[in-house]
Design an enzyme around this catalytic site. Structure first.
Site: not given
Length: 261
Positions: A111-112
């Site tokens: 995930d970012k």
């Protein structure tokens, strides 16, 4: 994974792959007489050569051919696990032009806002094997969780957690590392945990803790199969895998194949 069993290829294809220019650039260099194969000056850019066995030189520089690249990245938060994006910074933006030339891609995704181990390669076969759902390659995470993670959570994770879409996860190994009581609110507890999962559903770790009423506030992947994040690798930096690390991955995949066959 070495690619050394491949047959001959066109000279211009080999040199283009290694970053010596486009096919028209190679053709021009051939006309200039600066490309040799096994000591002989070449006049045809389409000459068939063996990229590993033949000695290819460009302007006196030996071409050391390799087909694949394998990169361990310590992904920082704020970049996305993609090869390109019109708005966001991607993990490929962290690489030099030399590595990007090989067109690597992330194996799986983080995930970012998640940091940690991310493997980048242009070896599609290896990526497919590592990501194949039937192999259940383990992924190890360390997380900070808002809330009191309990022995009951450990047992629930081991049995499988039902997510918000009714999917029940495979058994996961949850370990409580320590607790921290916030001074401003003695009743509020921060839990530090380690978690091993055997699949890669969207936002899985976060959703697993949400399913037991807790929230992940920090997440870091520390291992994927036998490949462990190099503790000496600063956040946002990378290095190529060692021969030993590649061998570990190969043995692990071979072992998984024999167990499922």
């Amino acid at each position: 994974m070495s690619g050394k069993g491949r047959q001959t290829q066109r000279l211009d294809k080999v040199l283009t792959h290694m970053g010596y220019g486009s096919r028209s650039d190679i053709k021009r260099q051939v006309k200039q007489g600066i490309i040799t194969v096994n000591g002989r000056t070449i006049k045809d850019s389409g000459l068939q050569v063996h990229p590993y066995n033949d000695q290819i030189e460009v302007n006196g520089e030996r071409v050391v051919f390799r087909e694949y690249i394998y990169i361990m990245l310590h992904k920082p938060p704020g970049v996305i696990s993609a090869t390109e994006d019109t708005r966001e910074r991607t993990v490929l933006d962290l690489l030099s032009a030399e590595e990007r030339h090989f067109e690597p891609f992330p194996v799986g995704r983080l995930d970012k806002d998640t940091e940690g181990l991310l493997l980048l390669t242009n070896d599609g076969k290896l990526a497919h094997e590592l990501l194949s759902p039937r192999r259940h390659v383990p992924k190890t995470y360390e997380a900070t969780v808002s809330g009191h993670v309990t022995e009951e959570d450990i047992h629930q994770f081991a049995a499988g957690v039902e997510l918000d879409d009714d999917y029940v996860t495979l058994p996961a190994q949850l370990t409580i590392l320590r607790y921290e009581h916030l001074q401003q609110a003695d009743k509020e507890v921060i839990s530090y945990i380690s978690l091993v999962i055997h699949e890669g559903k969207f936002h899985q770790v976060k959703r697993m803790f949400e399913a037991v009423g807790k929230k992940v506030t920090y997440l870091k992947r520390t291992a994927m199969g036998p490949l462990m994040l190099d503790e000496q690798l600063p956040l946002g930096s990378y290095r190529e895998l060692t021969h030993e690390e590649l061998a570990w991955i190969g043995r692990d995949l071979a072992s998984a194949t024999s167990e499922t066959s």
